[in-house]
Design a protein around this motif. Structure first.
Motif, PDB file in Angstrom:
ATOM      1  N   GLN A 227      68.847 -23.598  -6.451  1.00 41.87           N
ATOM      2  CA  GLN A 227      67.561 -23.379  -5.607  1.00 41.87           C
ATOM      3  C   GLN A 227      67.980 -23.407  -4.047  1.00 41.87           C
ATOM      4  OE1 GLN A 227      65.459 -26.666  -7.273  1.00 41.87           O
ATOM      5  NE2 GLN A 227      63.687 -25.467  -6.798  1.00 41.87           N
TER       6      GLN A 227
ATOM      7  N   ASN B  60      63.156 -23.855  -1.070  1.00 43.72           N
ATOM      8  CA  ASN B  60      61.480 -23.738  -0.962  1.00 43.72           C
ATOM      9  C   ASN B  60      61.297 -24.779  -2.125  1.00 43.72           C
ATOM     10  OD1 ASN B  60      61.144 -21.799   0.898  1.00 43.72           O
ATOM     11  ND2 ASN B  60      61.789 -20.176  -0.635  1.00 43.72           N
TER      12      ASN B  60
ATOM     13  N   LYS C 128      57.352 -26.331  -3.449  1.00 46.34           N
ATOM     14  CA  LYS C 128      56.019 -26.080  -3.456  1.00 46.34           C
ATOM     15  C   LYS C 128      55.508 -25.154  -2.403  1.00 46.34           C
ATOM     16  CE  LYS C 128      55.652 -30.668  -5.304  1.00 46.34           C
ATOM     17  NZ  LYS C 128      55.543 -32.005  -4.996  1.00 46.34           N
ATOM     18  N   GLU C 129      56.154 -24.046  -2.319  1.00 45.69           N
ATOM     19  CA  GLU C 129      55.768 -22.945  -1.287  1.00 45.69           C
ATOM     20  C   GLU C 129      56.103 -23.286   0.211  1.00 45.69           C
ATOM     21  OE1 GLU C 129      51.986 -21.478  -2.150  1.00 45.69           O
ATOM     22  OE2 GLU C 129      52.112 -21.286  -4.321  1.00 45.69           O
ATOM     23  N   SER C 130      56.779 -24.482   0.521  1.00 44.02           N
ATOM     24  CA  SER C 130      57.138 -24.460   1.953  1.00 44.02           C
ATOM     25  C   SER C 130      58.784 -24.796   1.835  1.00 44.02           C
ATOM     26  CB  SER C 130      56.560 -25.939   2.387  1.00 44.02           C
ATOM     27  OG  SER C 130      56.889 -27.224   1.673  1.00 44.02           O
ATOM     28  N   MET C 131      59.215 -24.391   2.999  1.00 44.53           N
ATOM     29  CA  MET C 131      60.811 -24.542   3.182  1.00 44.53           C
ATOM     30  C   MET C 131      61.203 -25.909   3.740  1.00 44.53           C
ATOM     31  SD  MET C 131      63.192 -21.940   5.581  1.00 44.53           S
ATOM     32  CE  MET C 131      62.896 -23.042   7.259  1.00 44.53           C
TER      33      MET C 131
END
Length: 189
Positions: free
Chosen positions: A135, A156, A158-161
């Motif tokens: 990842q 990334n 949970k949809e955040s960087m």
């Protein structure tokens, strides 16, 4: 998609402030291969530090951090935590972000760097997440305005960087040596 067996347990982690008030967090840990990181907020960005490098989380001890003359601006001082003198670094200053006001919700993450404990001032702790090695992306994808020398990768979650910090590179060899000398002086006095 392959199935993997996971074991999850809950660990209680205490956050202690200088006044010995204890706030407890309940963190879920999962047994899987790959690193776990503690994520935290610094400004609008989310960062992560390898959980194996974290020794402790404490609330910012307002009034208990002693400034040390001659240190770089990002070293805001030292604190005595149960008899151990710990240098405290403001990551906002180190990364040239906007100033923050320290208050009772500000957190210090104590990390180990070459056998020396260093406190990192952050805005707030977010979560503990488990990563798969594949990842993690290289820093060339990074758009945040900080020096990539401090970054080991981005991921990334949970949809955040999440920007993964390389704590071994937060201080230069000279800065680390200066901190060791300062801590030795403070411990001997």
């Amino acid at each position: 998609m392959s199935e993997s067996k996971e074991t999850t347990w809950t660990q209680h982690m205490s956050v202690t402030d200088i006044a010995d008030e204890i706030d407890e967090f309940e963190l879920d840990f999962t047994v899987r291969s790959g690193p776990q990181v503690i994520t935290f907020m610094l400004g609008e960005e989310k960062y992560g530090v390898d959980i194996l490098r974290v020794r402790e989380l404490i609330t910012y001890p307002v009034g208990a951090v002693t400034p040390i003359p001659g240190m770089p601006a990002f070293i805001v001082g030292v604190l005595n935590l149960r008899g151990v003198v710990i240098a405290v670094m403001d990551l906002r200053i180190r990364f040239r972000l906007s100033d923050a006001v320290y208050n009772r919700s500000t957190v210090i993450i104590i990390v180990e760097v070459e056998g020396k404990q260093v406190g990192l001032i952050i805005d707030s702790v977010s979560d503990v997440v488990h990563l798969e090695e594949e990842q993690v992306q290289s820093v060339e994808h990074l758009t945040a305005g900080i020096d990539s020398a401090y970054i080991s990768g981005v991921v990334n979650v949970k949809e955040s960087m999440v920007i993964l910090l390389d704590v071994d590179h937060l201080l230069s060899a000279q800065e680390l040596e200066a901190l060791k000398e300062t801590a030795a002086d403070e411990n001997s006095s």
